[in-house]
Design an enzyme around this catalytic site. Structure first.
Site, PDB file in Angstrom:
ATOM      1  N   SER A 157      27.259  96.344  16.269  1.00  0.00           N
ATOM      2  CA  SER A 157      28.609  96.264  15.749  1.00  0.00           C
ATOM      3  C   SER A 157      29.594  95.967  16.879  1.00  0.00           C
ATOM      4  O   SER A 157      29.491  94.928  17.532  1.00  0.00           O
ATOM      5  CB  SER A 157      28.953  97.561  15.003  1.00  0.00           C
ATOM      6  OG  SER A 157      30.110  97.417  14.222  1.00  0.00           O
ATOM      7  N   ASP A 261      27.117  92.991   4.346  1.00  0.00           N
ATOM      8  CA  ASP A 261      27.933  93.429   5.475  1.00  0.00           C
ATOM      9  C   ASP A 261      29.092  92.456   5.630  1.00  0.00           C
ATOM     10  O   ASP A 261      28.880  91.244   5.707  1.00  0.00           O
ATOM     11  CB  ASP A 261      27.068  93.438   6.748  1.00  0.00           C
ATOM     12  CG  ASP A 261      27.822  93.910   7.985  1.00  0.00           C
ATOM     13  OD1 ASP A 261      29.032  94.173   7.905  1.00  0.00           O
ATOM     14  OD2 ASP A 261      27.176  94.028   9.043  1.00  0.00           O
ATOM     15  N   HIS A 291      25.878  97.311   6.639  1.00  0.00           N
ATOM     16  CA  HIS A 291      26.290  97.565   8.015  1.00  0.00           C
ATOM     17  C   HIS A 291      25.893  98.988   8.405  1.00  0.00           C
ATOM     18  O   HIS A 291      26.060  99.932   7.638  1.00  0.00           O
ATOM     19  CB  HIS A 291      27.807  97.406   8.126  1.00  0.00           C
ATOM     20  CG  HIS A 291      28.306  97.411   9.530  1.00  0.00           C
ATOM     21  ND1 HIS A 291      28.344  96.275  10.300  1.00  0.00           N
ATOM     22  CD2 HIS A 291      28.790  98.415  10.307  1.00  0.00           C
ATOM     23  CE1 HIS A 291      28.826  96.565  11.493  1.00  0.00           C
ATOM     24  NE2 HIS A 291      29.107  97.860  11.525  1.00  0.00           N
TER      25      HIS A 291
END
Length: 337
Positions: A157, A261, A291
């Site tokens: 991320s 996501d 995610h």
């Protein structure tokens, strides 16, 4: 494809427990909740030969790092790992489970960098911390048993965003030389008007990317708002690597994305741009996943498979032998190798 059954069960459990989105909490509450959730979903804590905390010099003071070292004497191939959390949450503790597993499964040394968080320290503080720490590890390799010829950066991320940014800085500043980059559902485009992937309609889940029970477009905006003190910073390639004019000469990459996501499309566009620039790339999209799944092998089988894929990539770029058996990987979006 609809949500994976394990994601459906996870979402239902969150709904039943009435868990509020992180973006509705105070920073202190969100940071504590983020750590607790990762510990609860990370699975068994794997023992590693040696785990220790120390510091390395940063641009504004010492940075905490955690060193996960498998058995072995002398310099070891090393992954410098940057934790996720939207540049706002996270710590070396939130990445501990991932780093333990990668250290064992590769095997390699994994060094997690405790970079400064926003909004207390907005962009570009985190990027500068991560690049400075990586460069220091290469230049003082003997201090932590690093093989400077086998050095990879990676993260999930926001950590994937920072890893990509570090490769750009390393190229621009003549070092350190990197053997690879591991980018797990990375943020690559911080522009507020970009078009996120919204996934497919499934059950009673909103199909507009705003499901409050999962990471959503509100989450993306909340993190970006903390990180970028000036919205114009979104146009800086160190904040939005996808906007870099030239991606040639960067190290080989594994880019992992999740089907459901909001960051999926920008991660896959970045992989395609790397490939077009002549960088060897493998892009793997995990169907039905959301995610955060990479950090949640205790909840999602795909999380463990993705970590296995990351270890396989690390073995390849480090020149390590493959294990006797190979774990099936995700759907391959594209492979430039």
């Amino acid at each position: 494809m609809s949500l994976d059954p394990q994601v459906v069960a996870y979402r239902a459990a969150r709904a039943a427990a009435g868990i509020p989105p992180l973006y509705t909490q105070t920073l202190a509450e969100a940071r504590a909740a983020d750590l607790a959730a990762i510990r609860a979903s990370g699975g068994d804590v794997e023992p590693v030969h040696q785990v220790r905390d120390t510091t390395v010099p940063g641009p504004a003071g010492d940075l905490r790092v955690r060193v996960h070292r498998p058995a072995g004497d002398g310099p070891l191939p090393t992954l410098v790992y940057f934790f996720g959390g939207g540049w706002t949450l996270g710590s070396v503790e939130t990445a501990d489970g991932i780093c333990r597993r990668l250290a064992n499964a590769t095997p390699c040394q994994v060094v997690t960098v405790g970079y400064r968080l926003a909004p207390e320290h907005p962009f570009p503080a985190a990027v500068l911390d991560c690049h400075t720490a990586t460069r220091w590890l290469a230049e003082h390799a003997a201090d932590l048993g690093v093989d400077p010829d086998r050095l990879v950066v990676g993260g999930d991320s926001a950590g994937g965003n920072l890893a990509a940014a570090v490769t750009l800085l390393a190229r621009a500043e003549g070092g350190p030389r990197l053997a690879g980059q591991l980018l797990v559902y990375p943020n690559t485009d911080q522009r507020a008007d970009r078009r996120p992937a919204l996934g497919q309609d499934a059950d009673d889940r909103p199909a507009d990317g705003q499901d409050p029970l999962l990471f959503n477009t509100h989450s993306v905006d909340w993190y970006r708002g903390h990180y970028l003190a000036d919205p114009a910073d979104a146009l800086d390639p160190l904040a939005s690597p996808l906007l870099a004019d030239d991606l040639s000469g960067l190290p080989p990459a594994l880019v992992v994305t999740a089907e459901h996501d909001p960051l999926r499309d920008e991660g896959e566009r970045y992989a395609q741009r790397l490939r077009e620039a002549g960088v060897p790339v493998r892009a793997s999209r995990y169907p039905g996943m959301i995610h955060g799944f990479f950090a949640m092998p205790g909840v999602f089988d795909a999380g463990r498979r993705a970590q296995d894929e990351a270890a396989a990539f690390l073995r390849e770029v480090f020149g390590l032998p493959a294990p006797p058996t190979v774990t099936p990987l995700a759907a391959t979006v594209g492979d430039g190798r």
